[in-house]
Design a protein around this motif. Structure first.
Motif, short mmCIF file in Angstrom:
data_model
loop_
_atom_site.label_atom_id
_atom_site.label_comp_id
_atom_site.label_asym_id
_atom_site.label_seq_id
_atom_site.Cartn_x
_atom_site.Cartn_y
_atom_site.Cartn_z
N ALA B 20 0.83 -1.20 0.00
CA ALA B 20 0.00 0.00 0.00
C ALA B 20 0.87 1.26 0.00
N LEU B 21 1.99 1.18 0.67
CA LEU B 21 2.86 2.36 0.79
C LEU B 21 3.57 2.65 -0.52
N VAL B 22 4.08 1.59 -1.15
CA VAL B 22 4.93 1.77 -2.32
C VAL B 22 4.14 1.68 -3.62
N GLY B 23 3.10 0.84 -3.61
CA GLY B 23 2.24 0.75 -4.78
C GLY B 23 2.70 -0.21 -5.85
N HIS B 24 3.90 -0.73 -5.71
CA HIS B 24 4.46 -1.59 -6.76
C HIS B 24 4.91 -2.89 -6.12
N GLU B 25 4.43 -4.00 -6.66
CA GLU B 25 4.64 -5.27 -5.98
C GLU B 25 6.11 -5.61 -5.75
N ALA B 26 6.89 -5.56 -6.83
CA ALA B 26 8.29 -5.98 -6.70
C ALA B 26 9.05 -5.05 -5.76
N GLU B 27 8.80 -3.77 -5.89
CA GLU B 27 9.48 -2.82 -5.01
C GLU B 27 9.09 -3.01 -3.57
N ALA B 28 7.80 -3.27 -3.37
CA ALA B 28 7.30 -3.45 -2.01
C ALA B 28 7.94 -4.69 -1.38
N ASP B 29 7.99 -5.77 -2.13
CA ASP B 29 8.56 -6.99 -1.57
C ASP B 29 10.06 -6.84 -1.33
N ASP B 30 10.69 -6.08 -2.18
CA ASP B 30 12.10 -5.80 -2.00
C ASP B 30 12.32 -5.06 -0.68
N LEU B 31 11.45 -4.12 -0.43
CA LEU B 31 11.54 -3.34 0.81
C LEU B 31 11.31 -4.25 2.02
N VAL B 32 10.36 -5.17 1.90
CA VAL B 32 10.11 -6.10 3.00
C VAL B 32 11.33 -7.00 3.22
N GLN B 33 11.90 -7.49 2.13
CA GLN B 33 13.10 -8.32 2.25
C GLN B 33 14.20 -7.58 2.99
N ASP B 34 14.44 -6.35 2.61
CA ASP B 34 15.48 -5.56 3.28
C ASP B 34 15.15 -5.36 4.75
N THR B 35 13.86 -5.15 5.02
CA THR B 35 13.44 -4.95 6.40
C THR B 35 13.71 -6.21 7.22
N LEU B 36 13.35 -7.36 6.67
CA LEU B 36 13.57 -8.62 7.38
C LEU B 36 15.05 -8.85 7.59
N GLU B 37 15.79 -8.57 6.55
CA GLU B 37 17.24 -8.76 6.62
C GLU B 37 17.83 -7.94 7.77
N ARG B 38 17.43 -6.67 7.81
CA ARG B 38 17.98 -5.80 8.85
C ARG B 38 17.50 -6.24 10.22
N ALA B 39 16.22 -6.60 10.30
CA ALA B 39 15.68 -7.01 11.60
C ALA B 39 16.39 -8.27 12.11
N LEU B 40 16.58 -9.23 11.22
CA LEU B 40 17.21 -10.48 11.64
C LEU B 40 18.67 -10.26 12.04
N GLY B 41 19.28 -9.30 11.38
CA GLY B 41 20.67 -8.99 11.71
C GLY B 41 20.79 -8.22 13.02
N ARG B 42 19.67 -7.69 13.48
CA ARG B 42 19.73 -6.85 14.68
C ARG B 42 18.77 -7.31 15.76
N LEU B 43 18.50 -8.60 15.77
CA LEU B 43 17.57 -9.11 16.77
C LEU B 43 17.99 -8.70 18.18
N HIS B 44 19.30 -8.63 18.38
CA HIS B 44 19.80 -8.33 19.72
C HIS B 44 19.51 -6.87 20.11
N LEU B 45 19.19 -6.04 19.10
CA LEU B 45 18.94 -4.63 19.41
C LEU B 45 17.48 -4.36 19.73
N TRP B 46 16.67 -5.39 19.52
CA TRP B 46 15.25 -5.21 19.77
C TRP B 46 15.02 -4.96 21.24
N GLN B 47 14.23 -3.93 21.53
CA GLN B 47 13.97 -3.60 22.92
C GLN B 47 12.59 -4.10 23.31
#
Lengths: 256, 171
Positions: B20-47
């Motif tokens: 909904a934010l990006v409007g474009h499927e591939a771009e949106a999924d790419d953004l989600v992938q990057d988000t997951l990647e960063r989140a998984l890499g920083r699980l220890h930083l989660w408060q």
């Protein structure tokens, strides 16, 4: 909110979003009862929310969500994902080397699953399915030559299965270097341009025949099995069931 | 403790929000992938104070802004039609979906973010304020303006849609 205060659309928004206290709600409701125009605007706001939710509901059920979930769950926390970018291609050499190192430590005669097989097949899949002009070394038009060539280099009879019924037609194949001897990749393409690869290499003497093993590598699904003297990996961006059907078709044809 | 399972369970909603934010499927999924990647890499930083959804959405917004900034620096972006029909498997709804999606893309980003966080995701004003790092008063005013504008765009698509909204491809 006092009785004398005037209301705005911000109040309407806070009202439908459940951000108001009991008394504030009551005050807004009194206003809505008195002001037909405000009541209409409230209705329009609610309709807008419904429309937004309805519009994007379908995304929740898309298969891509499940694929991503599987890859998050399958993943070790420290490792970066392969794929999705050109970084994957630059990583390829490293991964191939790593996989080879692993194979060199003797997974072939171990009882274990075959991470190296999956990994190598997936890397090869990613590397060559991206190719528009040179996806294969020997095109489907030279299928007879392809079969003869791969048979000779792998040192065992190689057949090229037909996956027409699964919606894939043969593009061709290529030979890949491996420390344990050459391996082969055969590539297929669907009418929509989706590509599927079958990877095969020789197994060591001690390896047992095995059942299908399914694995998900981010967006790619894989089925691997050993049918001596070859180990196979079928790789595609397909739902598990479809890929399994394709693997069954391959397996059956290779038995003949 | 935040685990991979929790993160995985958030994926469908993250994808919906990104679409909904990006409007474009591939771009949106790419953004989600990057988000997951960063989140998984920083699980220890989660408060523990932040709930996982809030945390993931905060990361997603940061990455989205970074991308837009990178995009803006790019001299000649490819322009593609933002109104590409969305889901092939829902042809009967494709038109409505395109309309809503195109209207959203015409909202200023700061309004689009808030409207989607509150209307689509059902977050509280306080949660939305936390994710976007703005005061609650700002959330309220942007939300009211955003919803109003979106309603107008949908009510009068002809007048509003003189120039179709265009998306810039990230890749």
């Amino acid at each position: 909110m006092t009785a004398g205060r005037s209301f705005t659309d911000t109040d309407l928004n806070a009202y439908i979003d459940g951000e108001l206290s009991g008394t504030e709600r009551a005050a807004v409701e009194a206003w809505l009862n008195a002001d037909a125009d405000a009541a209409l605007r409230l209705k329009a706001l609610r309709a807008l929310d419904q429309r937004l939710k309805g519009t994007f509901e379908f995304v929740l059920d898309e298969p891509a969500s499940r694929t991503m979930q599987a890859s998050v769950l399958a993943r070790g926390t420290a490792r970066r994902w392969p794929g999705w970018s050109w970084a994957a291609v630059t990583l390829t050499a490293a991964v191939l080397t790593g996989a080879a190192g692993y194979a060199g430590r003797g997974w072939l005669d171990a009882r274990v699953p075959r991470p190296a097989l999956v990994e190598t097949a997936v890397v090869a899949h990613r590397l060559f399915t991206q190719e528009v002009r040179h996806p294969v070394e020997v095109p489907a038009a030279d299928e007879a030559h392809l079969v003869k060539w791969l048979t000779k280099r792998l040192g065992t009879p190689v057949k090229v299965p037909v996956l027409q019924e699964q919606g894939f037609k043969l593009l061709g194949g290529r030979l890949l270097p491996e420390p344990g001897g050459p391996s082969a990749q055969v590539m297929y393409e669907s009418a929509q341009g989706g590509r599927l690869t079958l990877y095969a290499r020789r197994v060591a003497g001690g390896a047992q025949d095995s059942a299908f093993a399914f694995a998900q590598q981010t967006d790619l699904a894989t089925v691997t099995w050993i049918d001596r003297p070859l180990a196979f990996a079928l790789v595609a961006k397909l739902p598990r069931d479809d890929l399994q059907r394709a693997a069954t078709a391959v397996y059956e044809q290779l038995q003949k | 403790m935040l685990t991979k399972d929790t993160i995985a369970s958030e994926i469908p909603r993250l994808r919906r929000y990104a679409r909904a934010l990006v409007g474009h499927e591939a771009e949106a999924d790419d953004l989600v992938q990057d988000t997951l990647e960063r989140a998984l890499g920083r699980l220890h930083l989660w408060q523990t104070a932040a709930n996982p959804r809030q945390w993931l959405l905060t990361i997603l917004h940061k990455l989205h802004l970074e991308r837009r900034r990178d995009d803006a620096l790019r001299p000649q972006p490819d322009v593609v039609d933002a109104s590409e029909p969305d889901p092939v498997n829902h042809p009967e709804n494709a038109v409505t979906k395109c309309e809503v999606s195109a209207a959203l893309q015409r909202l200023p980003l700061e309004q689009r973010q808030i409207v989607l966080l509150v209307s689509l995701e059902g977050l509280s004003y306080a949660e939305a304020a936390g994710i976007l790092d703005v005061p609650i008063g700002t959330v309220m005013s942007r939300l009211a303006r955003g919803r109003d504008k979106l309603r107008q765009l949908l009510d009068h698509p002809a007048g509003a849609a003189v120039t179709p909204a265009a998306l810039r491809r990230v890749k």
